[in-house]
Structures are given as C-alpha cells and as structure tokens.
Design a protein around this motif. Structure first.
Motif, PDB file in Angstrom:
ATOM      1  N   GLU A  74      -6.251  -3.672  -0.754  1.00  0.00           N
ATOM      2  CA  GLU A  74      -6.931  -3.414   0.779  1.00  0.00           C
ATOM      3  C   GLU A  74      -7.501  -4.714   0.821  1.00  0.00           C
ATOM      4  O   GLU A  74      -8.010  -4.762   2.137  1.00  0.00           O
ATOM      5  CB  GLU A  74      -7.885  -1.977   0.166  1.00  0.00           C
ATOM      6  CG  GLU A  74      -7.176  -0.305   0.300  1.00  0.00           C
ATOM      7  CD  GLU A  74      -7.877   0.041  -0.120  1.00  0.00           C
ATOM      8  OE1 GLU A  74      -9.016   0.468  -0.625  1.00  0.00           O
ATOM      9  OE2 GLU A  74      -7.399   1.406  -0.104  1.00  0.00           O
ATOM     10  N   GLU A  75      -8.713  -5.134  -0.602  1.00  0.00           N
ATOM     11  CA  GLU A  75      -9.309  -6.100  -0.227  1.00  0.00           C
ATOM     12  C   GLU A  75      -8.775  -6.860   0.072  1.00  0.00           C
ATOM     13  O   GLU A  75      -9.169  -8.546   0.888  1.00  0.00           O
ATOM     14  CB  GLU A  75     -10.418  -6.024  -0.648  1.00  0.00           C
ATOM     15  CG  GLU A  75     -11.209  -4.838  -1.100  1.00  0.00           C
ATOM     16  CD  GLU A  75     -12.685  -5.480  -1.736  1.00  0.00           C
ATOM     17  OE1 GLU A  75     -12.739  -6.784  -1.272  1.00  0.00           O
ATOM     18  OE2 GLU A  75     -13.349  -4.360  -1.618  1.00  0.00           O
TER      19      GLU A  75
ATOM     20  N   GLN B 221       0.714  -1.304  -0.451  1.00  0.00           N
ATOM     21  CA  GLN B 221       0.187  -0.394  -0.389  1.00  0.00           C
ATOM     22  C   GLN B 221       1.152   1.603   0.098  1.00  0.00           C
ATOM     23  O   GLN B 221       0.493   1.944  -1.032  1.00  0.00           O
ATOM     24  CB  GLN B 221      -0.431   0.113   1.656  1.00  0.00           C
ATOM     25  CG  GLN B 221      -2.420  -0.823   1.214  1.00  0.00           C
ATOM     26  CD  GLN B 221      -3.339  -1.040   2.432  1.00  0.00           C
ATOM     27  OE1 GLN B 221      -2.718  -1.737   3.530  1.00  0.00           O
ATOM     28  NE2 GLN B 221      -4.686  -0.113   1.858  1.00  0.00           N
TER      29      GLN B 221
ATOM     30  N   LEU C  33      -5.219  -1.202  -5.448  1.00  0.00           N
ATOM     31  CA  LEU C  33      -5.243  -0.395  -4.724  1.00  0.00           C
ATOM     32  C   LEU C  33      -6.326  -1.016  -3.995  1.00  0.00           C
ATOM     33  O   LEU C  33      -6.267  -1.612  -2.697  1.00  0.00           O
ATOM     34  CB  LEU C  33      -5.555   1.004  -5.356  1.00  0.00           C
ATOM     35  CG  LEU C  33      -4.929   2.189  -4.759  1.00  0.00           C
ATOM     36  CD1 LEU C  33      -5.109   3.208  -4.696  1.00  0.00           C
ATOM     37  CD2 LEU C  33      -3.686   2.146  -3.120  1.00  0.00           C
ATOM     38  N   LYS C  34      -7.703  -1.657  -4.639  1.00  0.00           N
ATOM     39  CA  LYS C  34      -8.489  -2.237  -4.445  1.00  0.00           C
ATOM     40  C   LYS C  34      -8.729  -3.455  -4.122  1.00  0.00           C
ATOM     41  O   LYS C  34      -8.769  -4.089  -2.525  1.00  0.00           O
ATOM     42  CB  LYS C  34     -10.297  -2.291  -5.047  1.00  0.00           C
ATOM     43  CG  LYS C  34     -10.830  -2.586  -5.021  1.00  0.00           C
ATOM     44  CD  LYS C  34     -12.427  -2.707  -5.963  1.00  0.00           C
ATOM     45  CE  LYS C  34     -14.109  -3.249  -5.189  1.00  0.00           C
ATOM     46  NZ  LYS C  34     -13.899  -1.981  -4.421  1.00  0.00           N
TER      47      LYS C  34
ATOM     48  N   LYS D 104       1.056   3.716  -3.482  1.00  0.00           N
ATOM     49  CA  LYS D 104       0.181   4.826  -3.230  1.00  0.00           C
ATOM     50  C   LYS D 104       1.413   6.261  -4.223  1.00  0.00           C
ATOM     51  O   LYS D 104       1.274   7.212  -4.333  1.00  0.00           O
ATOM     52  CB  LYS D 104       0.133   5.701  -1.887  1.00  0.00           C
ATOM     53  CG  LYS D 104      -1.379   4.815  -1.532  1.00  0.00           C
ATOM     54  CD  LYS D 104      -1.700   5.008  -0.216  1.00  0.00           C
ATOM     55  CE  LYS D 104      -2.762   4.609   0.980  1.00  0.00           C
ATOM     56  NZ  LYS D 104      -3.012   4.523   1.974  1.00  0.00           N
TER      57      LYS D 104
END
Length: 336
Positions: free
Chosen positions: A213-214, A190, A209-210, A194
């Motif tokens: 995160e998941e 992450q 990114l999704k 970024k």
C-alpha cells in the motif's frame, strides 16, 4: 429488427447528427431509398420507440435517437470514413518535435482542430513496478522499505509499525514479494496478495500489505496528467449552450480532470478505439456528451490515452479514424 428497420434507424441517426432536430416520418421516408410510405415509417418508428432506440421529445414532434439507439448505430450500423491525405499531413506535422511535452500538447490541439470539439491527452500514472523488495528495522516503531526498480533505481520509504519484526521475518517478507511479484504493478500485487493472505502467517501478511500500500505511493508520481484543448467548442453545442445547468455540468467535468483520468484508467489496455456515449458511464454522466478514446503505447507499454470529447450527436464515423490515426502517430513519435 429487420433490415428495413435498421436502415431507417441509420438514416435517422445520420440526419440527427447533422441537424440536431427531431425527424418526422414523412421526411424520413423521403430521405430513404426504401419504397415505403410515411405511415409505414411511422409504424416502424413506434416499434423502435418501444425498443428504446428512439424517442419523441414532444407529442407532435418527430423522433431522435436515444443513447441506446446511438450505441446500436456505432456498434452495428455505422461505416467508418477514411481519413483524407490532408488530415494525415496535418497530424504528421504535429509530431515533428523531439520534445515529449510538445508532442502531448500537440496531439490534444490537433484532435480539437480536426474534430472541432475538445481534444484531450492523459498520461498514465507512473508504472508502479519493482524488481526487488527489502526491509530494514530502524527501531521498534519504524521500518525502512527499500524498493529497487527495473532500471536499478533505489527508493526508500519509512513505514510506521507497532511492533518489532525479526530479521528472519523481514527477509522472508522481502523474498516472498520479490520472488512472487517482481515485475508486476502494485495494483496487481494487491489483488493477488489478498487472494493469498489465508495461506500466510498473520504477521507476515499484514507487513506485506502495508508495504504494498505504501510502496505504491513511493513509485507513483501523482494521479496522472490531463491536457485538454478546445473546451470552447463544447460550449458552442446548441443543446448544451441553451441550458445553464448543462453548461455548468460540462464546465465542472472538464475542470475536474481526475474524473477523466479515472474513466480512462478503466479502459482495456488493448489497442483500439473505445467509445463512451452520454450517460453510459458514471465518470461521463452528462447525457449530451460522448467520448472517443484510444490508448497510445510505446514499446509495448501503455503510456496514456487520447481522444475527443464532443456532443452525443458527433460524426463518430469521422472522429474515430482521426483518434485512431493520432494515437498511432503519437506512439511512433514517442518511440523514436
């Protein structure tokens, strides 16, 4: 500070750790091996108070060390004790089991028993590491995220999306994550991702990114566990037991174990003992408590943290080697 001031501060802290009471200048002068009068000690104490290292609870009382004074003592003035053979034998017997659960709970118990305070062991969150990432479009609103762990385990997570992605873009996203971030934790991914978003196409970066995160939730097995032994010892500490509000704060701190996990997750991963003295951390806000902690590492991998929670006037020179040796022995026991 000159050597005389340091010596008097050291004696003041040592006396306070034992007695828990303010120490007057005359008593401090007699306790020291220095050829100084009580008037000289009084002047030195005034200077130390201006520096924020000691304070006087009442106008006519003697002095006690502040958090800043305790920190200076721990970092610069303290001499670490050698753990004795009997204590080493007790710790060794604790780790004779072959069961990881018993080793963890045993470590918390032995830390409490030897320190006479609360012993704790946390196990870190599962390492959120993947070896390979793939995407598969199920329908216009759902994607299948496929994660392959370093051990070869295949984990799946359905992602809700608001558009259909081409096969080429899905392959590109999977290949990018695998090539650039394989072997890293999702937290590390992450942070790095970024920084690179501006270089990537918007549709590609939002998908990755999704996924990151998941995907972290897929590999995570909750916040991490905390075992605490000997809570009752803390409620026997005079400065805590005498104040209902402080008792309540300590109880809530120990019950809300997630705070302890967050605090210990912030520790540097390097081996060694770390000390938080009361009020130095928002996660350990109670002024009367300190925490002495050390990570335990198995085959180069951080497994968790153990240590002692006790009053700020604990005998750090004795507790530190107990924590250090217990961490090393637990690391060895878990490696066998």
């Amino acid at each position: 500070m000159n050597n005389r001031s340091r010596q008097l501060l050291k004696i003041l802290v040592q006396r306070y750790i034992v007695d828990g009471q303010p120490i007057g200048s005359e008593s401090l002068a007699k306790s020291s091996d220095l050829d100084v009068s009580s008037a000289t000690v009084r002047n030195i104490m005034s200077d130390l108070q201006i520096m924020g290292l000691v304070t006087s609870p009442h106008t006519s009382a003697g002095r006690i060390p502040t958090t800043k004074g305790l920190r200076l003592f721990v970092d610069k003035l303290m001499t670490i004790d050698q753990i004795n053979a009997e204590e080493i034998e007790i710790i060794e017997k604790t780790f004779e089991s072959d069961l990881p659960g018993e080793l963890i709970s045993g470590a918390a118990d032995v830390l409490s028993n030897l320190s006479k305070f609360a012993g704790f062991v946390t196990t870190s969150r599962k390492q959120l590491i993947f070896r390979q990432v793939e995407f598969l479009q199920l329908n216009e609103k759902r994607l299948l995220l496929i994660l392959v762990t370093p051990d070869g385990e295949v984990l799946n997570k359905i992602l809700k999306v608001n558009k259909t992605y081409s096969r080429e873009l899905l392959n590109e996203a999977g290949n990018y994550l695998t090539s650039n971030f394989s072997g890293l934790s999702f937290l590390q991914v992450q942070k790095k991702l970024k920084l690179e978003l501006e270089k990537l196409r918007k549709d590609l970066s939002s998908l990755m990114l999704k996924a990151v995160e998941e995907g972290g939730a897929v590999l995570s097995d909750a916040e991490g566990s905390v075992v605490i032994s000997g809570r009752k010892h803390l409620f026997d500490v005079t400065e805590i037991a005498a104040n209902v509000d402080k008792l309540k704060n300590v109880y809530q701190l120990l019950e809300k174990k997630s705070n302890i996990v967050k605090l210990l997750d912030s520790l540097p991963s390097a081996q060694g003992v770390t000390i938080f003295i009361g009020g130095e951390s928002s996660m350990m806000p109670e002024q009367q408590l300190s925490l002495v902690a050390s990570p335990f590492i198995v085959k180069g991998r951080l497994i968790g943290t153990l240590g002692v929670i006790g009053p700020t006037r604990m005998a750090y020179e004795r507790v530190i080697p107990i924590v250090d040796v217990t961490a090393r022995m637990l690391s060895t026991a878990l490696s066998i």
